[in-house]
Design a protein around this motif. Structure first.
Motif, short mmCIF file in Angstrom:
data_model
loop_
_atom_site.label_atom_id
_atom_site.label_comp_id
_atom_site.label_asym_id
_atom_site.label_seq_id
_atom_site.Cartn_x
_atom_site.Cartn_y
_atom_site.Cartn_z
N LEU A 165 0.92 -1.32 -0.12
CA LEU A 165 0.06 -0.01 0.09
C LEU A 165 0.87 1.34 -0.08
O LEU A 165 1.96 1.16 0.68
CB LEU A 165 -0.93 -0.03 1.28
N ALA A 198 -5.16 -2.62 7.69
CA ALA A 198 -3.60 -3.35 7.13
C ALA A 198 -2.68 -3.08 8.27
O ALA A 198 -2.08 -3.93 8.53
CB ALA A 198 -3.60 -2.48 6.07
N ARG A 250 -7.28 -1.11 4.26
CA ARG A 250 -7.31 -1.39 2.52
C ARG A 250 -8.67 -1.04 2.03
O ARG A 250 -9.82 -1.44 2.67
CB ARG A 250 -7.11 -2.85 2.59
N ALA A 255 -5.30 2.74 0.10
CA ALA A 255 -4.86 3.04 1.50
C ALA A 255 -5.95 4.11 1.88
O ALA A 255 -5.96 5.38 1.03
CB ALA A 255 -3.60 3.01 1.93
#
Length: 288
Positions: free
Chosen positions: A179, A227, A270, A275
């Motif tokens: 990300l 994440a 996510r 992101a």
């Protein structure tokens, strides 16, 4: 603890490395589920209802874990070991579905320096013990007269004092590798930082990513989305536990709770578009 450690120490005294290793060995001996003769493994094998006197460090971590369970409404659960094994992230082999025990942490009773299980649950300190080990190693260094150091265990860090060039211990927080997230750079001066991420321990099953973070409310790995969570705190142990709790609770409930407790925290989510970053006011103020 299944990971590595490192320390940057200014003017290290003699036997500094062995002193840190002794601290880590003590933590493993008390709190590693992977060691069959550790204190936590012996506790988990006791008959339900049988009391056990706990060593001091383990008692400290258990009490902190139970406090965090109360604060987080059970999102952090130090007695989640059966579920961790059930999903293949622990040392045990669980056959079939784990027994459903709502709020496993409430089945642990502590009285003075002893504890017991009130149901067939198992302690698992994987969301808090590394942070405690960082604090314990830092305490050992301070006891040896060390004024300036950075200690790290598996990505959990604590800094004290400054580097030889009088600069603070600057640390770049690890971003999820897949990300695009702006680098979060922090100065660890009397502070600790812990990050919980879905990219460290996971497996792919039937095309789905199964995180090692288990939601006690569902008895399953957390839904895909969070994440990483990073928390700064005076205590590495509490930073570790808070990062675990916020990861399980998610961006809305987790970051709202972090804000209410004036925590410096960042959450990376996510999304289909990439992101999405969340930051508490306390962290934003530190970066201003």
């Amino acid at each position: 603890m299944g990971t590595s450690w490192s320390a940057q120490v200014v003017d290290p005294p003699a036997r500094c490395e062995s002193a840190i290793e002794a601290v880590l060995a003590r933590v493993i001996d008390q709190m590693s589920n992977w060691e069959t003769d550790s204190a936590i493994s012996r506790f988990n094998r006791l008959a339900v209802g049988e009391w056990m006197r706990l060593p001091a460090d383990m008692l400290t971590v258990l009490r902190a874990g139970l406090d965090m369970a109360r604060l987080s409404g059970g999102a952090f659960d130090p007695a989640i070991g059966r579920l961790v094994d059930r999903w293949g992230f622990g040392p045990g082999v669980q056959r079939g579905p784990a027994a459903a025990v709502a709020a496993s942490w409430t089945c642990i009773e502590v009285e003075d320096d002893r504890a017991r299980r009130l149901a067939d649950v198992a302690l698992d300190f994987s969301g808090i013990a590394k942070g405690f080990a960082v604090d314990a190693a830092a305490a050992q260094l301070r006891a040896m007269g060390v004024a300036n150091f950075l200690i790290e265990i598996g990505g959990e860090l604590r800094g004290k004092g400054v580097k030889p060039d009088i600069q603070p211990w600057w640390v770049d927080v690890e971003a999820p590798p897949d990300l695009a997230v702006p680098t979060l750079r922090i100065a660890l001066c009397g502070l600790s930082v812990a990050t919980s991420g879905d990219y460290r321990r996971f497996r792919i099953e039937d095309g789905a990513r199964l995180s090692h973070s288990i939601d006690p409310a569902t008895g399953a790995p957390i839904a895909a989305g969070v994440a990483s969570v990073t928390v700064l705190h005076d205590s590495a142990m509490l930073a570790d536990a808070w990062a675990t709790a916020i990861t399980v609770m998610g961006p809305d409930r987790g970051m709202a709770l972090a804000t209410r407790h004036d925590l410096a925290a960042q959450l990376v989510l996510r999304t289909d578009g990439g992101a999405q970053e969340y930051m508490t006011p306390a962290l934003a103020a530190m970066l201003a």
